[in-house]
Design an enzyme around this catalytic site. Structure first.
Site, PDB file in Angstrom:
ATOM      1  N   THR A  38      12.413  30.010  -5.144  1.00 15.44           N
ATOM      2  CA  THR A  38      11.466  31.127  -5.163  1.00 15.44           C
ATOM      3  C   THR A  38      11.939  32.122  -4.109  1.00 15.44           C
ATOM      4  OG1 THR A  38      10.079  30.231  -3.397  1.00 15.44           O
ATOM      5  CG2 THR A  38       9.596  29.490  -5.661  1.00 15.44           C
ATOM      6  N   ASP A  61      12.409  23.553 -11.154  1.00  7.76           N
ATOM      7  CA  ASP A  61      10.997  23.729 -10.764  1.00  7.76           C
ATOM      8  C   ASP A  61      10.337  22.347 -10.753  1.00  7.76           C
ATOM      9  OD1 ASP A  61       8.236  24.267 -10.733  1.00  7.76           O
ATOM     10  OD2 ASP A  61       8.456  26.050 -12.012  1.00  7.76           O
ATOM     11  N   ILE A  62       9.612  21.997  -9.685  1.00  9.57           N
ATOM     12  CA  ILE A  62       8.968  20.667  -9.661  1.00  9.57           C
ATOM     13  C   ILE A  62       7.903  20.517 -10.750  1.00  9.57           C
ATOM     14  CG2 ILE A  62       9.415  19.966  -7.257  1.00  9.57           C
ATOM     15  CD1 ILE A  62       6.500  20.884  -6.632  1.00  9.57           C
ATOM     16  N   THR A 102       2.239  25.032  -8.052  1.00 10.16           N
ATOM     17  CA  THR A 102       3.319  24.292  -7.391  1.00 10.16           C
ATOM     18  C   THR A 102       2.771  23.151  -6.523  1.00 10.16           C
ATOM     19  OG1 THR A 102       4.992  26.008  -7.426  1.00 10.16           O
ATOM     20  CG2 THR A 102       5.075  24.485  -5.567  1.00 10.16           C
ATOM     21  N   THR A 136       0.573  19.535   5.993  1.00  5.38           N
ATOM     22  CA  THR A 136       0.220  20.426   7.095  1.00  5.38           C
ATOM     23  C   THR A 136      -1.061  19.969   7.789  1.00  5.38           C
ATOM     24  OG1 THR A 136      -0.628  22.651   7.511  1.00  5.38           O
ATOM     25  CG2 THR A 136      -0.864  21.850   5.290  1.00  5.38           C
ATOM     26  N   ASP A 137      -1.227  20.385   9.043  1.00  4.71           N
ATOM     27  CA  ASP A 137      -2.488  20.111   9.750  1.00  4.71           C
ATOM     28  C   ASP A 137      -3.619  21.003   9.233  1.00  4.71           C
ATOM     29  OD1 ASP A 137      -1.651  22.552  10.800  1.00  4.71           O
ATOM     30  OD2 ASP A 137      -1.923  21.992  12.907  1.00  4.71           O
ATOM     31  N   GLU A 138      -3.265  22.030   8.429  1.00  3.18           N
ATOM     32  CA  GLU A 138      -4.295  22.973   7.983  1.00  3.18           C
ATOM     33  C   GLU A 138      -5.298  22.324   7.023  1.00  3.18           C
ATOM     34  OE1 GLU A 138      -2.871  26.952   7.147  1.00  3.18           O
ATOM     35  OE2 GLU A 138      -1.147  26.653   8.454  1.00  3.18           O
ATOM     36  N   TYR A 161      -4.232  28.057   0.348  1.00  2.00           N
ATOM     37  CA  TYR A 161      -3.041  27.266   0.711  1.00  2.00           C
ATOM     38  C   TYR A 161      -3.449  25.876   1.184  1.00  2.00           C
ATOM     39  CZ  TYR A 161       0.608  25.366   3.772  1.00  2.00           C
ATOM     40  OH  TYR A 161       1.506  24.519   4.389  1.00  2.00           O
ATOM     41  N   SER A 164      -4.853  23.668  -1.491  1.00  2.00           N
ATOM     42  CA  SER A 164      -3.851  23.143  -2.434  1.00  2.00           C
ATOM     43  C   SER A 164      -3.041  22.021  -1.783  1.00  2.00           C
ATOM     44  CB  SER A 164      -2.939  24.269  -2.939  1.00  2.00           C
ATOM     45  OG  SER A 164      -2.103  24.760  -1.903  1.00  2.00           O
ATOM     46  N   LYS A 165      -2.768  22.137  -0.491  1.00  3.30           N
ATOM     47  CA  LYS A 165      -2.047  21.056   0.201  1.00  3.30           C
ATOM     48  C   LYS A 165      -2.956  19.829   0.332  1.00  3.30           C
ATOM     49  CE  LYS A 165       1.560  20.989   1.766  1.00  3.30           C
ATOM     50  NZ  LYS A 165       2.899  20.658   1.212  1.00  3.30           N
ATOM     51  N   LEU A 201       4.485  34.479  11.421  1.00  4.36           N
ATOM     52  CA  LEU A 201       4.249  35.191  12.684  1.00  4.36           C
ATOM     53  C   LEU A 201       5.516  35.378  13.530  1.00  4.36           C
ATOM     54  CD1 LEU A 201       2.100  36.363  14.718  1.00  4.36           C
ATOM     55  CD2 LEU A 201       2.145  34.113  15.800  1.00  4.36           C
ATOM     56  N   ASP A 290      -8.459  41.512  10.508  1.00  2.00           N
ATOM     57  CA  ASP A 290      -8.274  40.061  10.514  1.00  2.00           C
ATOM     58  C   ASP A 290      -8.039  39.528   9.100  1.00  2.00           C
ATOM     59  OD1 ASP A 290      -8.017  37.621  11.673  1.00  2.00           O
ATOM     60  OD2 ASP A 290     -10.084  37.456  12.378  1.00  2.00           O
TER      61      ASP A 290
HETATM   62  P1  NAD Z   1       9.134  27.559   2.675  1.00  2.00           P
HETATM   63  O1  NAD Z   1       8.181  28.477   1.988  1.00  2.00           O
HETATM   64  O2  NAD Z   1      10.087  28.134   3.678  1.00  2.00           O
HETATM   65  O3  NAD Z   1      10.048  26.789   1.587  1.00  2.00           O
HETATM   66  C1  NAD Z   1       9.499  26.253   0.421  1.00  2.00           C
HETATM   67  C2  NAD Z   1      10.654  25.856  -0.490  1.00  2.00           C
HETATM   68  O4  NAD Z   1      10.094  25.270  -1.677  1.00  2.00           O
HETATM   69  C3  NAD Z   1      11.530  27.033  -0.935  1.00  2.00           C
HETATM   70  O5  NAD Z   1      12.897  26.678  -0.867  1.00  2.00           O
HETATM   71  C4  NAD Z   1      11.113  27.262  -2.378  1.00  2.00           C
HETATM   72  O6  NAD Z   1      12.138  27.810  -3.182  1.00  2.00           O
HETATM   73  C5  NAD Z   1      10.729  25.851  -2.811  1.00  2.00           C
HETATM   74  N1  NAD Z   1       9.780  25.849  -3.934  1.00  2.00           N
HETATM   75  C6  NAD Z   1       8.628  26.556  -4.035  1.00  2.00           C
HETATM   76  N2  NAD Z   1       8.040  26.302  -5.226  1.00  2.00           N
HETATM   77  C7  NAD Z   1       8.822  25.401  -5.872  1.00  2.00           C
HETATM   78  C8  NAD Z   1       8.750  24.754  -7.133  1.00  2.00           C
HETATM   79  N3  NAD Z   1       7.737  24.987  -7.975  1.00  2.00           N
HETATM   80  N4  NAD Z   1       9.726  23.875  -7.457  1.00  2.00           N
HETATM   81  C9  NAD Z   1      10.768  23.618  -6.622  1.00  2.00           C
HETATM   82  N5  NAD Z   1      10.897  24.237  -5.424  1.00  2.00           N
HETATM   83  C10 NAD Z   1       9.936  25.115  -5.058  1.00  2.00           C
HETATM   84  O7  NAD Z   1       8.231  26.417   3.309  1.00  2.00           O
HETATM   85  P2  NAD Z   1       8.422  25.614   4.675  1.00  2.00           P
HETATM   86  O8  NAD Z   1       7.800  26.389   5.762  1.00  2.00           O
HETATM   87  O9  NAD Z   1       9.823  25.182   4.794  1.00  2.00           O
HETATM   88  O10 NAD Z   1       7.479  24.356   4.390  1.00  2.00           O
HETATM   89  C11 NAD Z   1       7.989  23.209   3.729  1.00  2.00           C
HETATM   90  C12 NAD Z   1       6.875  22.202   3.545  1.00  2.00           C
HETATM   91  O11 NAD Z   1       6.339  21.847   4.823  1.00  2.00           O
HETATM   92  C13 NAD Z   1       5.705  22.704   2.719  1.00  2.00           C
HETATM   93  O12 NAD Z   1       5.262  21.642   1.911  1.00  2.00           O
HETATM   94  C14 NAD Z   1       4.659  23.097   3.758  1.00  2.00           C
HETATM   95  O13 NAD Z   1       3.364  22.944   3.228  1.00  2.00           O
HETATM   96  C15 NAD Z   1       4.934  22.062   4.833  1.00  2.00           C
HETATM   97  N6  NAD Z   1       4.586  22.481   6.208  1.00  2.00           N
HETATM   98  C16 NAD Z   1       5.019  23.677   6.697  1.00  2.00           C
HETATM   99  C17 NAD Z   1       4.717  24.022   8.012  1.00  2.00           C
HETATM  100  C18 NAD Z   1       5.211  25.321   8.618  1.00  2.00           C
HETATM  101  O14 NAD Z   1       4.836  25.649   9.747  1.00  2.00           O
HETATM  102  N7  NAD Z   1       6.069  26.089   7.953  1.00  2.00           N
HETATM  103  C19 NAD Z   1       3.966  23.150   8.806  1.00  2.00           C
HETATM  104  C20 NAD Z   1       3.558  21.924   8.263  1.00  2.00           C
HETATM  105  C21 NAD Z   1       3.880  21.604   6.968  1.00  2.00           C
HETATM  106  P1  TYD Z   2       1.401  32.197  10.053  1.00  2.00           P
HETATM  107  O1  TYD Z   2       2.758  32.256  10.657  1.00  2.00           O
HETATM  108  O2  TYD Z   2       1.138  32.929   8.781  1.00  2.00           O
HETATM  109  O3  TYD Z   2       1.002  30.653   9.922  1.00  2.00           O
HETATM  110  P2  TYD Z   2      -0.429  29.962   9.541  1.00  2.00           P
HETATM  111  O4  TYD Z   2      -1.342  30.987   9.004  1.00  2.00           O
HETATM  112  O5  TYD Z   2      -0.029  28.949   8.516  1.00  2.00           O
HETATM  113  O6  TYD Z   2      -0.926  29.352  10.820  1.00  2.00           O
HETATM  114  O7  TYD Z   2       0.377  32.744  11.133  1.00  2.00           O
HETATM  115  C1  TYD Z   2       0.254  32.175  12.409  1.00  2.00           C
HETATM  116  C2  TYD Z   2      -0.872  32.866  13.137  1.00  2.00           C
HETATM  117  O8  TYD Z   2      -0.489  34.215  13.381  1.00  2.00           O
HETATM  118  C3  TYD Z   2      -2.151  32.929  12.319  1.00  2.00           C
HETATM  119  O9  TYD Z   2      -3.262  32.779  13.212  1.00  2.00           O
HETATM  120  C4  TYD Z   2      -2.141  34.321  11.739  1.00  2.00           C
HETATM  121  C5  TYD Z   2      -1.415  35.124  12.780  1.00  2.00           C
HETATM  122  N1  TYD Z   2      -0.612  36.281  12.305  1.00  2.00           N
HETATM  123  C6  TYD Z   2      -0.767  37.539  12.897  1.00  2.00           C
HETATM  124  O10 TYD Z   2      -1.582  37.740  13.826  1.00  2.00           O
HETATM  125  N2  TYD Z   2       0.009  38.565  12.437  1.00  2.00           N
HETATM  126  C7  TYD Z   2       0.920  38.405  11.442  1.00  2.00           C
HETATM  127  O11 TYD Z   2       1.595  39.387  11.042  1.00  2.00           O
HETATM  128  C8  TYD Z   2       1.076  37.105  10.845  1.00  2.00           C
HETATM  129  C9  TYD Z   2       2.066  36.877   9.724  1.00  2.00           C
HETATM  130  C10 TYD Z   2       0.295  36.061  11.315  1.00  2.00           C
END
Ligand code: NAD
Ligand code: TYD
Length: 356
Positions: A38, A61-62, A102, A136-138, A161, A164-165, A201, A290
């Protein structure tokens, strides 16, 4: 448990590509990436391992059940590590459909393919197989001023989000409870580090600051996130994959709670030092409307992972953030590809003919 072959879904994303680069360097495993590519999937994040004979990428695609089943049958994995997801909260607010598709339907599809494969494995391989769900912790919702999420916290997701998680976590749990599929789940706090797509962020602020653009802080900037360096998360996933107890969940966090304003101030100060020509940077901070339903505070108690499996983060927030800023300054080609959209073209030129 001895692993030989691992499928990593979402391996072209931010965390997945770190997992792939790190594990290829630190293990002798064969790693097959299953990724739809994606907008968040970037093959250039896998450039350091492109020529490794133990690495391959499958653009799938999963949600595509026959393609997923076909790949699993061909690859014969010892484990599936599931990171593929739609991952950005703001996008989930404007377009929740892809998140349900997804994260919920896709995880269901993958679980069913994994189950069909796993139940036909011979006894020893069946017992050793793992489905590792990365979450995620969310899913736990929002905290007040005190306390932290742990494995026993009740689920209370607030955004499309996180809902869905949470749905995917519950499916994984049920596939273990009902069918005996050997699963482990990790719930991690906010990651940061190199190769992070600049909608989140930290990379957004770095790139905007260097370009002299406004730094949009949502609301009062006092929402709190717990930050973990992505390499530490990749090590935590491997620890749980190799030694976690089947059916268990493990919370992963950085013990690094910061308000968003703290984060942005630290980034501005680092850039004043490392890239003074675009500074001073704090003048660019701009308060904007916000995010709807914006969770106030996340914090993780990762005692279980630390005491049971001995995992420790290696990077502090200060050292990790400095490395991250330096990486974005040192990698203008990756940044240019992502910001110009050129990274979408690299897919056709580099990977269209590859297969596992
Ligand atoms: P990301 O958005 O950078 O990457 C997601 C990847 O999944 C991409 O390579 C995308 O192409 C692929 N993808 C999306 N839809 C797909 C589909 N239908 N089939 C196959 N591939 C698909 O995400 P990330 O930040 O690397 O997060 C990875 C995982 O870790 C996620 O499950 C997210 O919920 C979890 N996670 C992320 C964070 C964070 O801070 N980024 C924290 C905790 C958990
Ligand atoms: P983000 O990186 O989108 O992660 P998540 O929402 O999954 O925690 O955002 C981190 C924090 O930063 C969140 O409280 C929202 C805030 N934020 C901003 O203040 N400005 C921005 O432009 C973005 C993308 C996030």
């Amino acid at each position: 448990m001895t692993l030989k072959t691992v499928i990593v879904t979402g391996g072209a994303g931010f965390i997945g590509s770190c997992v792939v680069r790190q594990w290829l360097a630190e293990t002798d495993w064969r790693i097959v990436v299953l990724d739809k590519l994606t907008y968040a999937g970037n093959v250039e994040s896998l450039a350091p391992v492109r020529d490794n004979p133990r690495f391959s990428l499958e653009i799938i695609d999963i949600c595509d059940a026959p393609a997923v089943a076909g790949l699993i049958a061909r690859v014969q994995p010892d484990a599936i590590v599931h990171l593929a997801a739609e991952s950005h909260v703001d996008r989930s607010i404007t377009g929740p459909g892809a998140f349900i598709q997804t994260n919920v339907v896709g995880t269901y599809t993958l679980l069913e393919a994994a189950r069909a494969y796993w139940r036909e494995l011979p006894g020893d391989r069946q017992a050793a197989f793992r489905f590792h769900h990365v979450s995620t912790d969310e899913v736990y919702g929002s905290l007040g001023d005190e306390g932290a999420f742990s494995e026993t916290t009740a689920y209370a997701p607030n955004s499309p989000y996180s809902a869905s998680k949470a749905g995917s976590d519950q499916l994984v749990r049920a596939w273990h409870h009902t069918y005996g599929l050997p699963v482990v789940t990790t719930n991690c706090s906010n990651n940061y580090g190199p190769y992070h797509f600049p909608e989140k962020l930290i990379p957004l602020m770095i790139l905007n600051a260097v370009a002299g653009k406004p730094l949009p802080v949502y609301g009062d900037g006092l929402n709190v996130r717990d930050w973990l360096f992505v390499e530490d998360h990749a090590r935590a996933i491997r620890t749980v994959l190799e030694r976690g107890r089947v059916g268990e969940t493990y919370c992963v966090g950085g013990r690094a709670e910061r308000t968003n304003l703290d984060v942005v101030h630290t980034l501005c100060d680092l850039l004043d030092e490392l890239h003074p020509s675009s500074g001073p940077h704090r003048r660019l901070i701009t308060y904007v409307k916000d995010r709807p339903g914006h969770d106030r505070r996340y914090a993780i108690d990762c005692t279980k992972l630390e005491t049971e499996l001995g995992w420790r983060q290696q990077e502090s927030f200060e050292t990790g953030l400095r490395k991250t800023v330096q990486w974005y300054l040192d990698n203008p080609e990756w940044v240019r590809g992502v910001t110009s959209g050129d990274y979408r073209r690299w897919i056709e030129t580099q990977y269209s003919t590859r297969s596992a």
